[in-house]
Write a protein that holds these residues in place. Sequence first.
Motif, short mmCIF file in Angstrom:
data_model
loop_
_atom_site.label_atom_id
_atom_site.label_comp_id
_atom_site.label_asym_id
_atom_site.label_seq_id
_atom_site.Cartn_x
_atom_site.Cartn_y
_atom_site.Cartn_z
N GLY A 122 0.69 -1.06 -0.07
CA GLY A 122 -0.02 -0.08 -0.07
C GLY A 122 0.78 1.27 -0.11
O GLY A 122 0.44 2.19 -0.74
N THR A 123 2.01 1.24 0.74
CA THR A 123 2.87 2.55 0.89
C THR A 123 3.60 2.43 -0.63
O THR A 123 3.52 3.73 -0.97
CB THR A 123 3.93 2.27 1.83
N ALA A 124 4.03 1.43 -1.00
CA ALA A 124 4.58 1.62 -2.37
C ALA A 124 3.89 2.27 -3.58
O ALA A 124 4.35 2.97 -4.40
CB ALA A 124 5.43 0.21 -2.68
N VAL A 125 2.65 1.70 -3.53
CA VAL A 125 1.63 2.23 -4.50
C VAL A 125 1.47 3.60 -4.13
O VAL A 125 1.53 4.48 -5.26
CB VAL A 125 0.30 1.60 -4.54
N LYS A 126 0.83 4.02 -3.00
CA LYS A 126 1.09 5.47 -2.89
C LYS A 126 2.21 6.41 -3.13
O LYS A 126 2.10 7.46 -3.76
CB LYS A 126 0.53 5.75 -1.28
N GLU A 127 3.30 5.98 -2.77
CA GLU A 127 4.58 6.88 -2.71
C GLU A 127 5.09 6.80 -3.95
O GLU A 127 5.69 7.95 -4.56
CB GLU A 127 5.64 6.43 -1.65
N ALA A 128 5.16 5.64 -4.81
CA ALA A 128 5.44 5.47 -6.28
C ALA A 128 4.54 6.58 -7.20
O ALA A 128 5.07 7.56 -8.06
CB ALA A 128 5.30 4.33 -6.87
N HIS A 129 3.24 6.47 -6.78
CA HIS A 129 2.44 7.46 -7.69
C HIS A 129 2.75 8.98 -7.29
O HIS A 129 2.60 9.88 -8.21
CB HIS A 129 0.93 7.08 -7.56
#
Length: 412
Positions: A122-129
Amino acid sequence: MGRLTRRAFALAALSAFTTTGAAAGSGRAAEPAADRRAAAEMRGVWLATVGNRDWPSRPGLTASRQRSELLAWLDLAVRNRLNTVMFQVRPTADALWPSSYEPWSEVLTGTQGKAPGWDPLGTAVKEAHARGLQLHAWFNPYRVATHADRSRLVASHPARRHPDWVVAYGGKLHYDPGLPAVRAFVQNAILDAVRKYSVDAVHFDDYFYPYPVAGQSFDDDASYDRYGGSFPNRAAWRRDNIDRLVRETAARIKAVRPTTRFGISPFGVWRNASTDPRGSDTRALQSYDAVHADTRKWVRQGWIDYIVPQLYWNIGFSAADYAALVPWWAQVARGSRTKLYIGEALYRAGDPAQSAAWQKPAELSRHLTLAGRHPEVRGHVFFAAGDVARDRIGAMARVVADHYRQPAKPPR
């Protein structure tokens, strides 16, 4: 991920790919047509978690330290003008998110099934975007463990609750792809992440049936006896099992989240021309026969949105020449709906165990120059993040200087 490719360009062609940044075609900024293509091209990196290869640096770190390390990898991608991260979130039938089907991965805490106190995917998706990056969730479909001791799996693991699903082979544990229940379960585990997160793609690597181990047989006799009767031989049945996984996964992803794509990064050789006239001019292991992955079919049938063949060999390598495989894959992709990206072996650059070609900082840059001559090639993905950071001989820096002078959007 890493393995074998061949043939040779004529010497005249090879001479065009000099080792200087001033060589013709070595810098995309000097080529207006290439610059236009750079406006939308895949510039990806694999972020591997199996065995803590890239992230986390070791199991048992605090949630805060794990998070800061993960964000640092995303920032590294941005600094190198990459635009996509293939984040390995299911390395061994486990999960880097609170899965409804499988245990938390031991790469996080050192104990399989133990919650890490935060949500990495969840963190990776949010922070990548937030950084303008795409996040492709990378799943290994059938690998259960990199060891063969079932007792080391957490008691609640599906492989312990369904021991008939599991085959020990090559010192590892694998789910049996011939069982419909396994295929459905693997898809359910993957779709759990797709439902919960706006991942830009679901990504598979090159492991389907396990790579052959000399003197050993993958024991799927029971499932073959039960389900393989209508096929001419076991190999044809195994290929159909993998075809079904690919076709069904693609359909189910689109049903759950239509904007999420489906891509696969297979071994770089489908079949050798000496075996099949449709094959490549290579003398290498064949994914069609060795791991029962009919990768050419998946592209020609349009089952997948993109393919990233792992062309992990240098230009001029006799058994599997990068210069022979790029045009072969370009021809396969031509006229299909499947986008073609090339998997690049950054990990080989500067490794003293590799051949002389891989000691030259310009080898990977020459790859991108060569591939740029084929309009079907829409970009490249580099294995792996840790090697981007180390960049032992400046090969990645050379790629960025020669080809990634300006940011680029990923293909849509």
